[in-house]
Design a protein around this motif. Structure first.
Motif, mmCIF file in Angstrom:
data_model
loop_
_atom_site.group_PDB
_atom_site.id
_atom_site.type_symbol
_atom_site.label_atom_id
_atom_site.label_comp_id
_atom_site.label_asym_id
_atom_site.label_seq_id
_atom_site.Cartn_x
_atom_site.Cartn_y
_atom_site.Cartn_z
ATOM 1 N N PHE A 67 0.955 -1.380 -0.058
ATOM 2 C CA PHE A 67 -0.017 0.062 0.080
ATOM 3 C C PHE A 67 0.860 1.422 -0.122
ATOM 4 N N VAL A 68 2.016 1.264 0.671
ATOM 5 C CA VAL A 68 2.620 2.599 0.929
ATOM 6 C C VAL A 68 3.694 2.762 -0.094
ATOM 7 N N LEU A 69 4.383 1.600 -0.689
ATOM 8 C CA LEU A 69 5.193 1.690 -1.785
ATOM 9 C C LEU A 69 5.202 2.615 -2.785
ATOM 10 N N PRO A 70 3.806 2.741 -3.495
ATOM 11 C CA PRO A 70 3.617 3.796 -4.524
ATOM 12 C C PRO A 70 3.928 5.137 -4.161
ATOM 13 N N PHE A 71 3.369 5.459 -2.873
ATOM 14 C CA PHE A 71 3.543 6.739 -2.520
ATOM 15 C C PHE A 71 4.889 6.945 -2.084
ATOM 16 N N VAL A 72 5.666 6.221 -1.552
ATOM 17 C CA VAL A 72 7.391 6.256 -1.353
ATOM 18 C C VAL A 72 7.770 6.684 -2.697
ATOM 19 N N LEU A 73 7.588 5.807 -3.765
ATOM 20 C CA LEU A 73 8.258 5.936 -5.062
ATOM 21 C C LEU A 73 8.033 7.295 -5.709
ATOM 22 N N LEU A 74 6.613 7.774 -5.529
ATOM 23 C CA LEU A 74 6.233 9.059 -5.826
ATOM 24 C C LEU A 74 6.868 9.954 -5.252
ATOM 25 N N ALA A 75 7.049 10.091 -4.113
ATOM 26 C CA ALA A 75 7.924 11.062 -3.276
ATOM 27 C C ALA A 75 9.226 11.309 -3.662
ATOM 28 N N VAL A 76 9.953 9.824 -3.920
ATOM 29 C CA VAL A 76 11.395 9.929 -4.308
ATOM 30 C C VAL A 76 11.397 10.575 -5.740
ATOM 31 N N VAL A 77 10.632 10.248 -6.420
ATOM 32 C CA VAL A 77 10.621 10.840 -7.865
ATOM 33 C C VAL A 77 10.438 12.312 -7.705
ATOM 34 N N LEU A 78 9.265 12.921 -7.076
ATOM 35 C CA LEU A 78 9.513 14.318 -6.959
ATOM 36 C C LEU A 78 10.613 14.853 -6.242
ATOM 37 N N GLY A 79 11.075 14.368 -5.236
ATOM 38 C CA GLY A 79 12.364 14.714 -4.674
ATOM 39 C C GLY A 79 13.665 14.680 -5.662
ATOM 40 N N LEU A 80 13.662 13.735 -6.418
ATOM 41 C CA LEU A 80 14.941 13.754 -7.271
ATOM 42 C C LEU A 80 14.607 14.871 -8.552
ATOM 43 N N GLY A 81 13.265 15.289 -8.686
ATOM 44 C CA GLY A 81 12.926 16.351 -9.578
ATOM 45 C C GLY A 81 13.447 17.577 -9.075
ATOM 46 N N VAL A 82 12.869 17.521 -8.000
ATOM 47 C CA VAL A 82 13.358 19.078 -7.091
ATOM 48 C C VAL A 82 14.678 19.238 -6.980
ATOM 49 N N ALA A 83 15.455 18.052 -6.595
ATOM 50 C CA ALA A 83 16.815 18.216 -6.438
ATOM 51 C C ALA A 83 17.601 18.566 -7.838
ATOM 52 N N PHE A 84 16.945 18.151 -8.927
ATOM 53 C CA PHE A 84 17.725 18.136 -10.053
ATOM 54 C C PHE A 84 17.409 19.674 -10.730
ATOM 55 N N VAL A 85 16.384 20.116 -10.359
ATOM 56 C CA VAL A 85 15.879 21.470 -10.762
ATOM 57 C C VAL A 85 16.825 22.493 -9.935
ATOM 58 N N ALA A 86 17.263 22.367 -8.585
ATOM 59 C CA ALA A 86 17.830 23.133 -7.807
ATOM 60 C C ALA A 86 19.293 22.889 -8.209
ATOM 61 N N VAL A 87 19.725 22.015 -8.545
ATOM 62 C CA VAL A 87 21.128 21.879 -8.921
ATOM 63 C C VAL A 87 21.397 22.576 -10.389
ATOM 64 N N ALA A 88 20.400 22.354 -11.157
ATOM 65 C CA ALA A 88 20.554 23.215 -12.480
ATOM 66 C C ALA A 88 20.596 24.547 -12.050
ATOM 67 N N LEU A 89 19.619 25.165 -11.183
ATOM 68 C CA LEU A 89 19.606 26.682 -11.007
ATOM 69 C C LEU A 89 20.792 27.047 -10.507
ATOM 70 N N ALA A 90 21.342 26.080 -9.423
ATOM 71 C CA ALA A 90 22.533 26.536 -8.978
ATOM 72 C C ALA A 90 23.734 26.574 -9.996
ATOM 73 N N LEU A 91 23.701 25.815 -10.851
ATOM 74 C CA LEU A 91 24.808 25.928 -11.946
ATOM 75 C C LEU A 91 24.677 26.909 -12.925
ATOM 76 N N LEU A 92 23.473 27.389 -13.340
ATOM 77 C CA LEU A 92 23.143 28.188 -14.214
ATOM 78 C C LEU A 92 22.895 29.871 -13.868
ATOM 79 N N THR A 93 22.835 29.981 -12.578
ATOM 80 C CA THR A 93 22.833 31.295 -12.033
ATOM 81 C C THR A 93 23.670 32.155 -12.303
ATOM 82 N N PRO A 94 25.119 31.927 -12.182
ATOM 83 C CA PRO A 94 26.018 32.663 -12.512
ATOM 84 C C PRO A 94 26.210 33.090 -14.026
ATOM 85 N N LEU A 95 25.581 32.106 -14.764
ATOM 86 C CA LEU A 95 25.648 32.730 -16.222
ATOM 87 C C LEU A 95 24.462 33.534 -16.717
ATOM 88 N N LEU A 96 23.527 34.105 -15.803
ATOM 89 C CA LEU A 96 22.426 34.739 -15.955
ATOM 90 C C LEU A 96 22.942 36.493 -16.456
#
Length: 103
Positions: free
Chosen positions: A52-81
């Protein structure tokens, strides 16, 4: 080092108390067999909760990885603005200065 110093005492006392408590362990063995159905029920409940819980955990992991990817991309691209802003200004100036092409 302390563990090695006390090792002979631990072995002697472990064997002594193991031999002294062996009759109690043999008397408790049949009662341990009564726990097997309860352990199976515990395992079944844990498996059901996992299913019952595994799909919610996997969804949270995917969302967390997406947020982390966006954060890293912004951190790397901000000096180029600043360079992107200068390039945009140059592009706007060049586009405004081009003559209109009529067909």
């Amino acid at each position: 080092m302390f563990f090695l110093l006390t090792l002979p005492f631990r072995i002697i006392f472990g064997l002594l108390f193991g031999i002294l408590l062996l009759p109690f362990a043999l008397l408790a063995a049949p009662f341990a067999l009564l726990l097997i159905p309860l352990l199976l029920l515990k395992m079944a409940i844990r498996a059901a909760v996992l299913v019952f819980v595994l799909p919610f955990v996997l969804l949270a992991v995917v969302l967390g990885l997406g947020v982390a990817f966006v954060a890293v991309a912004l951190a790397l691209l901000t000096p180029l603005l600043p360079f992107a802003a200068i390039a945009f200004v140059i592009w706007v100036i060049m586009r405004a200065s081009q003559p209109a092409v009529r067909v």
